[in-house]
Design an enzyme around this catalytic site. Structure first.
Site, PDB file in Angstrom:
ATOM      1  N   CYS A 175       0.794  -1.216   0.000  1.00 47.70           N
ATOM      2  CA  CYS A 175       0.000   0.000   0.000  1.00 47.70           C
ATOM      3  C   CYS A 175       0.833   1.277   0.000  1.00 47.70           C
ATOM      4  O   CYS A 175       0.292   2.373   0.149  1.00 47.70           O
ATOM      5  CB  CYS A 175      -0.974  -0.040   1.172  1.00 47.70           C
ATOM      6  SG  CYS A 175      -1.954  -1.551   1.107  1.00 47.70           S
ATOM      7  N   HIS A 221      -1.357   8.838   5.335  1.00 44.02           N
ATOM      8  CA  HIS A 221      -1.752   7.496   4.903  1.00 44.02           C
ATOM      9  C   HIS A 221      -3.193   7.269   5.369  1.00 44.02           C
ATOM     10  O   HIS A 221      -4.013   6.780   4.614  1.00 44.02           O
ATOM     11  CB  HIS A 221      -0.789   6.451   5.472  1.00 44.02           C
ATOM     12  CG  HIS A 221      -1.004   5.087   4.919  1.00 44.02           C
ATOM     13  ND1 HIS A 221      -0.857   4.806   3.588  1.00 44.02           N
ATOM     14  CD2 HIS A 221      -1.374   3.926   5.505  1.00 44.02           C
ATOM     15  CE1 HIS A 221      -1.125   3.524   3.372  1.00 44.02           C
ATOM     16  NE2 HIS A 221      -1.452   2.963   4.512  1.00 44.02           N
ATOM     17  N   HIS A 253      -9.510   2.703   0.733  1.00 42.65           N
ATOM     18  CA  HIS A 253      -8.108   2.319   0.599  1.00 42.65           C
ATOM     19  C   HIS A 253      -7.928   1.605  -0.732  1.00 42.65           C
ATOM     20  O   HIS A 253      -8.342   0.464  -0.899  1.00 42.65           O
ATOM     21  CB  HIS A 253      -7.686   1.433   1.762  1.00 42.65           C
ATOM     22  CG  HIS A 253      -6.197   1.291   1.868  1.00 42.65           C
ATOM     23  ND1 HIS A 253      -5.346   1.690   0.861  1.00 42.65           N
ATOM     24  CD2 HIS A 253      -5.404   0.808   2.855  1.00 42.65           C
ATOM     25  CE1 HIS A 253      -4.097   1.462   1.224  1.00 42.65           C
ATOM     26  NE2 HIS A 253      -4.098   0.931   2.425  1.00 42.65           N
TER      27      HIS A 253
END
Lengths: 410, 348
Positions: free
Chosen positions: A169, A300, A335
């Site tokens: 990620c 993030h 996400h």
């Protein structure tokens, strides 16, 4: 850690986006500014048996206009996203494809799961009919390296280093940082960098099982957060040297100022705040920028407790008790895994270029343990000179990118 | 900046450690053997498996309870690379070192097993959370980082059979940009039933599969000597290309680009090692006295092929005094569209 010579300056001149909130830089930027949510009922696979299944899915996107050379049968969903975003970015940069082909280039596409939707299907086929029943067309599509080689082939690039960066990620930031290094070293003249991932059963089931998934919405830095929402999409940026951009009179969205990457080497899934702070310092040192020069942090911000607390703690370590405004666009996009930090970097470039800060939506009450100004629910106008884009991946793989408004001078 | 390779390690169908690979290459011994079909119910009769590679026997019980095969192959190779024969950690390769690992899909078996559970169990979320990390492509690199305390850049790249060369170039750039002083780089591939089935469906003529991992220590030229390490090779040039229909032409262009960049004449090459996709049957340049096909030796090790090719080259060079100071080439070709090559000047 900086190289002794004065390296070339690197700028962002093209943006390509496929996201749940919009396709293309203009639509995507408007959605960010407006604080639009991409969340909705998940249709990517049969969700029977899950008690909740909300995701930020890309709906109604037709990749056909963006795929000229490749046979569509060669592409899975993530590949379509990547190729379409790359084509868009090149068009947005005003780069003629012929001119692009004449330049040595890098294509770096980050992806957590590559053609995960095809993998889902292959396993379904195997469960139903045994492994002999898997479709050859799908088996030929699943190698992760294709996420980048397909982009190069669609654009008919030949003098090109095409690599897929599979650092989960944070892969999008890794890809942009790698383009930055390759351009600064003078190895290539243009770099197409970004990330792509498609929603899939495997990831949804995994996050669901470990209790990381929110039932309805993503609320980063909120005391009432319930976890993440998964998403999908792709973001690709065209990077080139400042000299090249100026020579062709290109629009400059932002300058890549610096980049840092490191590894917690601590825990596979729990981020280590000290190590994340060290990564931010590496990026700031690389850019020659002091913490108080950073105007905005794009976090993030997954809205899991583990992430938000560690990330906020790391930010405080580096920036002190009054850190810059810290927003999480995952509140809108979910996400998107390998695409996440690429889409966030594009968001940063658009924010710098457009003079705004996108909000953190779904916000009720800031978690006092995080205590960041996440620009709740409504975006604001802002004059941004330096923006930091954080990415904290599975495995403790951190990558922090610094983008700035392009300013003339040394 | 001169970037050099100062050490290598491999876990291959010849066994664990550089010595076993060197012996296998020296004797041109085939690493492909009949497959134990009870252990591996795969649609293949023969494969290049790492002999006796039992994860817990090789790595011990600690930290291996849920570790999958590709992570274990990478971890075992990292351990080999980082530690001397006395078991002590190499000097100058501390916690700030970087790691770049090339993979294909990580573990296709781990992905398939996890997804299968979601499909067949009573509830779709009755998956084993302890196995979730294995389904992510950077798991092997992350495991190596944790196990051997490597806190520098930790990177996973994928580019089919070009993966190891992409990893080497990534390492070269990390060193060049000052992001790490020393980088472990290489590539890993596991054999599995799922991979065998995928290849059987994907390839027109399914190749004999191999597995393994090879890693190199990359650092600036002057640094290796400071820590008492010989320069096994200097990285002169790394080049890549992408093709649609003509891999041979793409490879020829790629090799010419590398030779031109390094100002090396084709006739000066001492060795060419090919790590090519057997599906495409592209030969490398037919020039030097020493030629080697990695795939013929150990089977198609996919992502690891280029790494095992680099290791094989360094093993051959160590055996032959005529190699000293000469230039050698490792080339890669992959059906998904990439070609690559690296030119090395072999150490004196």
């Amino acid at each position: 850690m900086r190289p002794a010579r004065t390296p070339r300056r690197v700028v962002v001149t093209g943006l390509g986006v496929v996201a749940s909130t919009g396709v293309g830089a203009v639509e995507f930027g408007a959605a960010l500014r407006a604080g639009r949510s991409g969340a909705g009922p998940l249709t990517a696979f049969d969700t029977t048996g899950f008690d909740h299944s909300v995701a930020c899915e890309v709906n109604g996107f037709d990749p056909a206009p963006w795929i000229e050379r490749l046979d569509r049968a060669e592409l899975g969903r993530a590949g379509e996203f990547a190729v379409a975003a790359a084509r868009m970015a090149v068009a947005d940069a005003g780069l003629g494809v012929e001119a692009l082909r004449a330049l040595p280039s890098l294509v770096a596409v980050g992806s957590t799961n590559a053609e995960s939707r095809d993998f889902d299907r292959l396993v379904e086929q195997s469960v139903a009919d045994g492994p002999a029943g898997m479709a050859a067309e799908l088996a030929r599509r699943v190698n992760a390296g294709r996420m980048s080689s397909l982009v190069a082939r669609e654009l008919a690039l030949t003098d090109v280093e095409a690599l897929t960066i599979s650092t989960a990620c944070a892969a999008g930031n890794y890809a942009i940082g790698y383009g930055f290094d390759a351009l600064r070293a003078g190895d290539v003249e243009v770099a197409l960098c970004g990330g792509a991932d498609a929603l899939c059963r495997k990831t949804f089931a995994g996050f669901y099982r470990i209790g990381a998934m929110a039932p309805e919405r993503c609320q980063p830095f909120d005391r009432n957060r319930k976890g993440m929402i998964t998403g999908e999409g792709a973001g690709v940026l065209v990077l080139e040297s400042l000299a090249s951009a100026q020579a062709r009179g290109a629009r400059i969205y932002a300058e890549v100022l610096g980049f840092g990457l490191n590894c917690d080497a601590d825990h596979l899934v729990a981020p280590n705040a000290d190590s994340v702070a060290r990564c931010m310092r590496l990026a700031l040192d690389c850019a020659g920028i002091k913490p108080d020069e950073v105007d905005l942090i794009s976090a993030h911000g997954t809205a899991t407790a583990a992430n938000d607390l560690a990330e906020a703690r790391a930010i405080r370590q580096v920036f002190g008790e009054s850190p810059p405004r810290t927003v999480a666009i995952k509140s809108m996009l979910g996400h998107t895994l390998g695409a996440a930090s690429a889409l966030a970097a594009i968001g940063c470039a658009l924010a710098i270029d457009g003079g705004f800060i996108p909000p953190t939506i779904n916000h009720e009450e800031t978690d006092p343990e995080c205590a960041v100004d996440c620009v709740p629910n409504t975006g604001v106008a802002a004059d941004l000179r330096v923006v930091q884009n954080n990415a904290l991946a599975f495995g403790g793989n951190n990558a922090v990118l610094l983008l700035g408004r392009y300013q003339e001078g040394p | 900046m001169r970037t050099v390779i100062s050490r290598w390690a491999a876990v291959s169908p010849f066994g664990i450690g550089a010595g076993s690979l060197a012996a296998g290459v020296r004797e041109r011994r085939g690493g492909v053997l009949p497959v134990d079909r009870e252990r591996w119910p795969a649609p293949v009769r023969r494969a290049g498996l790492v002999p006796g590679f039992d994860i817990r026997e090789v790595l011990g019980a600690k930290g291996t309870r849920t570790m999958d095969r590709i992570s274990a192959l990478a971890a075992a190779t990292t351990a080999e690379l980082l530690h001397g024969t006395d078991g002590a950690r190499l000097p100058g390769v501390g916690s700030d070192a970087g790691l770049v690992l090339g993979v294909n899909n990580g573990s296709a078996q781990s992905i398939a097993d996890f997804t299968r559970d979601s499909l067949v169990k009573e509830r779709p979320y009755f998956v084993n959370p302890a196995h979730f990390p294995n389904t992510v492509m950077n798991c092997a690199a992350a495991q190596c980082g944790i196990r051997y305390q490597l806190r520098g850049p930790n990177v996973t790249v994928a580019g089919g059979r070009s993966s190891a060369l992409l990893a080497l170039n990534y390492a070269r750039r990390l060193v060049g940009a000052g992001r790490a002083d020393a980088v472990l780089c290489g590539a890993a591939e596991e054999f599995s039933v799922t991979r065998a089935w995928l290849e059987r469906h994907a390839a027109t003529n399914p190749p004999v599969l191999g597995e393994g991992c090879a890693m190199l220590l990359v650092e600036p030229g002057d640094r290796a000597g400071r820590y008492g390490r010989a320069e096994l090779a200097e990285v002169l040039a790394v080049r890549f290309g992408v093709f649609d229909t003509d891999p041979a032409q793409a490879l020829a262009d790629c090799v010419r680009g590398a030779l031109d960049a390094a100002d090396v004449a084709p006739a000066d090459l001492w060795a060419v090692v090919a790590a090519h996709d057997p599906e495409l049957a592209v030969a490398g340049p037919d020039l030097p006295p020493v030629r080697l096909s990695v795939t013929e030796l150990v089977g198609d090790t996919q992502a690891a092929a280029g790494g095992i090719g680099l290791a094989a080259l360094l093993a051959l060079a160590a055996d032959d005094p005529a190699a000293a100071g000469r230039v050698a080439l490792v080339s890669t070709v992959d059906r998904d569209g990439t070609v690559g090559c690296v030119l090395l000047r072999l150490g004196a």
